[in-house]
Structure formats: C-alpha cells, structure tokens
Motif scaffolding. Sequence first.
Motif, PDB file in Angstrom:
ATOM      1  N   VAL A  64       0.854  -1.185   0.000  1.00  0.00           N
ATOM      2  CA  VAL A  64       0.000   0.000   0.000  1.00  0.00           C
ATOM      3  C   VAL A  64       0.891   1.236   0.000  1.00  0.00           C
ATOM      4  CG1 VAL A  64      -1.741   1.309   1.264  1.00  0.00           C
ATOM      5  CG2 VAL A  64      -1.818  -1.203   1.249  1.00  0.00           C
ATOM      6  N   GLN A  65       0.809   2.022  -1.073  1.00  0.00           N
ATOM      7  CA  GLN A  65       1.553   3.282  -1.153  1.00  0.00           C
ATOM      8  C   GLN A  65       0.628   4.329  -1.752  1.00  0.00           C
ATOM      9  OE1 GLN A  65       5.521   3.120  -2.937  1.00  0.00           O
ATOM     10  NE2 GLN A  65       5.436   5.302  -3.428  1.00  0.00           N
ATOM     11  N   ALA A  66       0.139   5.232  -0.911  1.00  0.00           N
ATOM     12  CA  ALA A  66      -0.893   6.178  -1.326  1.00  0.00           C
ATOM     13  C   ALA A  66      -0.377   7.245  -2.278  1.00  0.00           C
ATOM     14  CB  ALA A  66      -1.511   6.839  -0.088  1.00  0.00           C
ATOM     15  N   SER A  67       0.914   7.558  -2.227  1.00  0.00           N
ATOM     16  CA  SER A  67       1.463   8.618  -3.076  1.00  0.00           C
ATOM     17  C   SER A  67       2.876   8.261  -3.486  1.00  0.00           C
ATOM     18  CB  SER A  67       1.458   9.963  -2.336  1.00  0.00           C
ATOM     19  OG  SER A  67       2.239   9.879  -1.159  1.00  0.00           O
ATOM     20  N   ASP A  68       3.292   8.765  -4.651  1.00  0.00           N
ATOM     21  CA  ASP A  68       4.651   8.529  -5.133  1.00  0.00           C
ATOM     22  C   ASP A  68       5.636   9.424  -4.395  1.00  0.00           C
ATOM     23  OD1 ASP A  68       3.733   6.695  -6.970  1.00  0.00           O
ATOM     24  OD2 ASP A  68       3.581   8.152  -8.601  1.00  0.00           O
ATOM     25  N   SER A  69       6.880   8.970  -4.326  1.00  0.00           N
ATOM     26  CA  SER A  69       7.927   9.849  -3.822  1.00  0.00           C
ATOM     27  C   SER A  69       8.201  10.917  -4.871  1.00  0.00           C
ATOM     28  CB  SER A  69       9.199   9.055  -3.517  1.00  0.00           C
ATOM     29  OG  SER A  69       9.767   8.553  -4.716  1.00  0.00           O
ATOM     30  N   PHE A  70       8.891  11.954  -4.472  1.00  0.00           N
ATOM     31  CA  PHE A  70       9.123  13.061  -5.392  1.00  0.00           C
ATOM     32  C   PHE A  70      10.602  13.408  -5.414  1.00  0.00           C
ATOM     33  CE2 PHE A  70       6.882  14.129  -1.494  1.00  0.00           C
ATOM     34  CZ  PHE A  70       7.846  14.811  -0.782  1.00  0.00           C
ATOM     35  N   GLY A  71      11.065  13.862  -6.578  1.00  0.00           N
ATOM     36  CA  GLY A  71      12.464  14.231  -6.718  1.00  0.00           C
ATOM     37  C   GLY A  71      12.818  15.427  -5.849  1.00  0.00           C
ATOM     38  N   MET A  72      14.063  15.502  -5.453  1.00  0.00           N
ATOM     39  CA  MET A  72      14.543  16.587  -4.597  1.00  0.00           C
ATOM     40  C   MET A  72      15.685  17.306  -5.308  1.00  0.00           C
ATOM     41  SD  MET A  72      12.555  16.295  -1.976  1.00  0.00           S
ATOM     42  CE  MET A  72      13.276  17.157  -0.585  1.00  0.00           C
ATOM     43  N   PRO A  73      15.362  18.161  -6.284  1.00  0.00           N
ATOM     44  CA  PRO A  73      16.419  18.850  -7.035  1.00  0.00           C
ATOM     45  C   PRO A  73      17.198  19.804  -6.140  1.00  0.00           C
ATOM     46  CG  PRO A  73      14.282  19.819  -7.521  1.00  0.00           C
ATOM     47  CD  PRO A  73      14.012  18.592  -6.696  1.00  0.00           C
ATOM     48  N   PRO A  74      18.412  20.140  -6.518  1.00  0.00           N
ATOM     49  CA  PRO A  74      19.200  21.096  -5.719  1.00  0.00           C
ATOM     50  C   PRO A  74      18.470  22.432  -5.626  1.00  0.00           C
ATOM     51  CG  PRO A  74      20.570  19.996  -7.361  1.00  0.00           C
ATOM     52  CD  PRO A  74      19.158  19.639  -7.682  1.00  0.00           C
ATOM     53  N   THR A  75      18.699  23.138  -4.533  1.00  0.00           N
ATOM     54  CA  THR A  75      18.050  24.432  -4.349  1.00  0.00           C
ATOM     55  C   THR A  75      18.660  25.477  -5.274  1.00  0.00           C
ATOM     56  OG1 THR A  75      19.601  24.898  -2.561  1.00  0.00           O
ATOM     57  CG2 THR A  75      17.462  23.999  -1.945  1.00  0.00           C
ATOM     58  N   ALA A  76      17.816  26.347  -5.817  1.00  0.00           N
ATOM     59  CA  ALA A  76      18.300  27.501  -6.572  1.00  0.00           C
ATOM     60  C   ALA A  76      18.894  28.510  -5.588  1.00  0.00           C
ATOM     61  CB  ALA A  76      17.152  28.126  -7.356  1.00  0.00           C
ATOM     62  N   TRP A  77      19.609  29.502  -6.106  1.00  0.00           N
ATOM     63  CA  TRP A  77      20.295  30.450  -5.220  1.00  0.00           C
ATOM     64  C   TRP A  77      19.328  31.169  -4.296  1.00  0.00           C
ATOM     65  CZ3 TRP A  77      19.018  35.561  -5.077  1.00  0.00           C
ATOM     66  CH2 TRP A  77      18.291  36.067  -6.152  1.00  0.00           C
ATOM     67  N   TRP A  78      18.149  31.473  -4.821  1.00  0.00           N
ATOM     68  CA  TRP A  78      17.195  32.260  -4.040  1.00  0.00           C
ATOM     69  C   TRP A  78      16.469  31.433  -2.970  1.00  0.00           C
ATOM     70  CZ3 TRP A  78      12.377  30.210  -4.736  1.00  0.00           C
ATOM     71  CH2 TRP A  78      12.175  29.455  -5.903  1.00  0.00           C
ATOM     72  N   GLU A  79      16.595  30.091  -3.037  1.00  0.00           N
ATOM     73  CA  GLU A  79      15.966  29.261  -2.015  1.00  0.00           C
ATOM     74  C   GLU A  79      16.989  28.487  -1.197  1.00  0.00           C
ATOM     75  OE1 GLU A  79      13.470  26.296  -3.825  1.00  0.00           O
ATOM     76  OE2 GLU A  79      14.950  25.804  -5.367  1.00  0.00           O
ATOM     77  N   SER A  80      18.262  28.828  -1.357  1.00  0.00           N
ATOM     78  CA  SER A  80      19.319  28.147  -0.620  1.00  0.00           C
ATOM     79  C   SER A  80      19.214  28.444   0.868  1.00  0.00           C
ATOM     80  CB  SER A  80      20.691  28.589  -1.134  1.00  0.00           C
ATOM     81  OG  SER A  80      20.885  29.970  -0.856  1.00  0.00           O
ATOM     82  N   ALA A  81      19.896  27.642   1.657  1.00  0.00           N
ATOM     83  CA  ALA A  81      19.873  27.834   3.109  1.00  0.00           C
ATOM     84  C   ALA A  81      20.443  29.201   3.484  1.00  0.00           C
ATOM     85  CB  ALA A  81      20.665  26.724   3.788  1.00  0.00           C
ATOM     86  N   ALA A  82      21.496  29.624   2.782  1.00  0.00           N
ATOM     87  CA  ALA A  82      22.104  30.923   3.079  1.00  0.00           C
ATOM     88  C   ALA A  82      21.130  32.058   2.799  1.00  0.00           C
ATOM     89  CB  ALA A  82      23.380  31.102   2.266  1.00  0.00           C
ATOM     90  N   MET A  83      20.445  31.992   1.652  1.00  0.00           N
ATOM     91  CA  MET A  83      19.504  33.048   1.318  1.00  0.00           C
ATOM     92  C   MET A  83      18.297  33.029   2.251  1.00  0.00           C
ATOM     93  SD  MET A  83      18.845  35.667  -0.408  1.00  0.00           S
ATOM     94  CE  MET A  83      20.249  35.562  -1.527  1.00  0.00           C
ATOM     95  N   GLN A  84      17.851  31.823   2.628  1.00  0.00           N
ATOM     96  CA  GLN A  84      16.739  31.739   3.578  1.00  0.00           C
ATOM     97  C   GLN A  84      17.124  32.384   4.907  1.00  0.00           C
ATOM     98  OE1 GLN A  84      13.601  30.653   3.237  1.00  0.00           O
ATOM     99  NE2 GLN A  84      13.898  30.190   1.066  1.00  0.00           N
ATOM    100  N   LEU A  85      18.363  32.179   5.324  1.00  0.00           N
ATOM    101  CA  LEU A  85      18.825  32.785   6.567  1.00  0.00           C
ATOM    102  C   LEU A  85      18.844  34.301   6.459  1.00  0.00           C
ATOM    103  CD1 LEU A  85      19.968  32.464   9.407  1.00  0.00           C
ATOM    104  CD2 LEU A  85      22.254  32.256   8.383  1.00  0.00           C
ATOM    105  N   VAL A  86      19.307  34.817   5.318  1.00  0.00           N
ATOM    106  CA  VAL A  86      19.327  36.271   5.099  1.00  0.00           C
ATOM    107  C   VAL A  86      17.919  36.836   5.161  1.00  0.00           C
ATOM    108  CG1 VAL A  86      19.784  38.069   3.378  1.00  0.00           C
ATOM    109  CG2 VAL A  86      21.472  36.282   3.780  1.00  0.00           C
ATOM    110  N   VAL A  87      16.983  36.165   4.498  1.00  0.00           N
ATOM    111  CA  VAL A  87      15.597  36.641   4.481  1.00  0.00           C
ATOM    112  C   VAL A  87      15.001  36.612   5.888  1.00  0.00           C
ATOM    113  CG1 VAL A  87      13.270  36.123   3.659  1.00  0.00           C
ATOM    114  CG2 VAL A  87      15.197  36.011   2.082  1.00  0.00           C
ATOM    115  N   VAL A  88      15.256  35.557   6.625  1.00  0.00           N
ATOM    116  CA  VAL A  88      14.730  35.466   7.988  1.00  0.00           C
ATOM    117  C   VAL A  88      15.262  36.605   8.852  1.00  0.00           C
ATOM    118  CG1 VAL A  88      14.832  34.107  10.116  1.00  0.00           C
ATOM    119  CG2 VAL A  88      14.274  32.996   7.955  1.00  0.00           C
ATOM    120  N   VAL A  89      16.559  36.907   8.729  1.00  0.00           N
ATOM    121  CA  VAL A  89      17.141  38.007   9.501  1.00  0.00           C
ATOM    122  C   VAL A  89      16.500  39.331   9.106  1.00  0.00           C
ATOM    123  CG1 VAL A  89      19.250  39.324   9.923  1.00  0.00           C
ATOM    124  CG2 VAL A  89      19.330  36.827   9.918  1.00  0.00           C
TER     125      VAL A  89
END
Length: 471
Positions: free
Chosen positions: A316-341
Amino acid sequence: MRKILATLVALLVIALALPAHATAPPGLPGDLTSTEVSFRGGGDLELRGSVISPAAATAGRPGVVLVHGAGTGTRREKLLAEAVAFARQGMSVLVYDKRSVGYSLFKRSYAQLAEDALGAVGTLRRQPGVDPAKVGIWGLSEGGWVAPIAAGRSTDIAFVILVGANALSPLRQQSWATAAGLRKAGVGGSLVDRAEPSLYRVIADGGMFPEPKHDPVPFLAKVRQPVLGIWGVHDLLTPPRETPPIMAEALEDGGNRRYAFRFFADADHAAHLTPDGGVTRLPELAPGYAELVGTWVREATSGRAPVAQVSGPDPVQASDSFGMPPTAWWESAAMQLVVVVLLLVAFGGYPVVALVRRVRRRAAVTPVKAARLASAGGLVALLGGFAYLLYLVMTGGKLSVPGPMAGDRPILWLALQAIAVATVAAAAVTAAAVARARQAGPRGERVRLGLLVAGGVVFVPWALYWGLLLP
C-alpha cells in the motif's frame, strides 16, 4: 586512611565497569544462550554485542549479523525480538550496540557503519559451532543502505537480508516518509505539498541532513550474494511499491538474479504487525517472517537460493515519492537565513523602537494601528511557521502528529495561514498610510514604518514559497 581510599576507588572502578560488561539482553528465553563479544568497527572503535544461539545448537550452523536502523547508540535490545526469532530457526545471531561516536542527527557515514558490520561478521565467523562460510548480514531500514556496502566489500558475507530497505536517496526517502505520515493523518494542501519538502531541501542545503544524496543503486549492483528483501505492505517509511523494482533492476544490472522479495500483510516498516496501517508497531513479527528467513538462509547457504522471486500481497503506497532537485540560489539555506534576519529586523524593529521610546520617555507618536498588526503577525507567522514545520520533521514521518484538524488542514497551520494573510493586508494598509504621511510626521517614524512596509514586501514571496499563502 590510604587503604580506605584505595578500597573506595577500587569499588568505584568496579561499579563503573559493570554496566559496560553486564549488557546481555534481558529476558532471554531458556531455550537460547547468549555469549558476550566485543570487536573493532570503523575507526578502530570498540563495539559490544551478544551472540544468541539455540541452547541445543548443532555444529556447522549458519549465522547472521543484525544491523540497526537509524538512531544514535541504539541498544541491542531494540532487535531482541528478531534475534530470538532467528536463533530459534537454528542460527547464531550477533546483535550489537550501535555506535554513538561519529554518528548523530546531523553526521553519519554509511561506509563507517559498514565497517562496523564487517567487524561483527568477522567476530561471528569465529564463534564455536558457526560455519564461517554461512554467515550473512541482515539490515533494517538505514541498515538497508549499510548492508549492501558491506556485502560489496567482503566475500566473507554469504547472504544479505534487507528489511524495509530503500533504493532511493535518504533525502528523497525521508521527505516522502514525513509526507506519507502526514497524509496518513489526513493532511492535505500546501503543508504537505509545499512546506514540508521545501524544509527538507533547505535543511540538506545547509548541511544539516547526513548523507542526503547517497545513491544505493551502485552498491546494490556490486552485491553478488543471494538477497532476501522483506517489506510490510503498510510501510510508511520506505515507499514499498517503488523500491523493490529499482532494487531488482540494480541487482540484475550487476548480474545477480539470486534474489527473493516478499511482502507481508498487516505488517509495518520493520515487518512487525500493525493494527492501524503502519502507524502503530506491535512487538510481534509478521506471521511467517522468521520461518521464511530460516528456510531461505538454509537454501541460500546450500546453493539453492531462489531466482528472481517476488511474492506476497501488493504493498500500500498512497502517493509517489518526489524528486529533490538542488536548491536555486534564491531558495538556498544561506539566502533563507538572510531573508529570515531581514524579516526579524523589519517586523521586530517596530516594537523595539516603541519600547526604547518608552524607556527614554520620549514623546509618543500617533501609531498606525495596521502597523502593529503587520509587526505582530509577521513575527508570529515567521517564527511559528518554522517551529511547527520543525516539530513535524523532528517527530518523524509516520509519528507526525499535526494536531486538531479542520477537514484536511491542521488547525494550527490554518491559523498560521490566516495570520500570514492578515500580515500582508496590514502591511498594505501601512504602506498606504506611509504614502499619505510622506511629508508629515517625524523622520524617524517614517523610517520605522518604511522598514516595516519593506518587510511586508519581502514577506509575500517568502510566505508563498513556504505555502503560508497557498491553499
């Protein structure tokens, strides 16, 4: 006095030493025996374990090493049910305490864990009565990534058993598992479709997800030993429909067709019985699981391993797994940290300035009521949103408890979404007020409000990315 002190020190040393040695699994049935062993794993780390055998064991018997799933320093007792069940099938079973050195929530090495397993295999092969040519390895969950690495490195391993194993990368598997757990709880919409996978990608980009892109396929292709794959049909941690075909293709690409895959009804990720579709794990193994292992090991070690055999009910598998492409520059961890600050400064600056004015007893400025709502709402949506998402991730996949629901939406998530909408609206009203008062009011107040409005502008794409402004 010296003698007394020496006696106390000796007693203390003995007391400290006892727990390290008195670690035989508790409650072992009378028809089984246990022998304590120690061996060297990766990095020359000393590991301790127990070899559990039938009390009336025969010479030349097979043996199997049990490799834990994910978890730091997991005790051998966690796999005692499996060890007892397999020993009663006529095998000697080595189960050991998992390492905590070099292994944590944010750091681990499957190659190092494979070295640990190989150290255990070498120890079991030297045990009295065990046929060294009939010692194999069993891996659960994370151990399903570790066991093939070990098997590809050593011909000392006679067979491989994988339970709840995964042929996908750890990042893709874990993101699917958390989503599957949320969907099992009835959750739909942007929380499970957008926010949850986005958080995993950012965590991995920030180096806080260990071995995120490990590809198990090349290691499976190097396995030459017979392979038994076992899955519960209600697996909520491994995509049970997607993994077996990928695993079979990898084995066959390496020229190995000596594999048998079996699915067990009413069983969960660890092939234990589950009464509620994989959410709750009972202590009992799935009926026939231990017997299958015993029969298959005897066949595999006598050269009669089944060829390309798949059996059991459909998973029983209700949904497929999904690909995890690399983050673009604007969604990277560093940019997310800048936005949060930036958002913390923009939204938090408004009440901080008001507090400073009050402390310094400066003349009050007629407040823009909408600005207060924008400031408070932005801070709650920002901090509350991350806190809620991290809570869901840390509780882990099938154990995620989203809280009270309204339809297919957690009430807490709906509240955060409502606050996000109110924040945007309040920021827009504040912007209009700033435009009207461009030539009026103290300059410092205009700057404070302008910073708040700028925060509202940045908040909109941020909230869209995290699903707070999506249905």
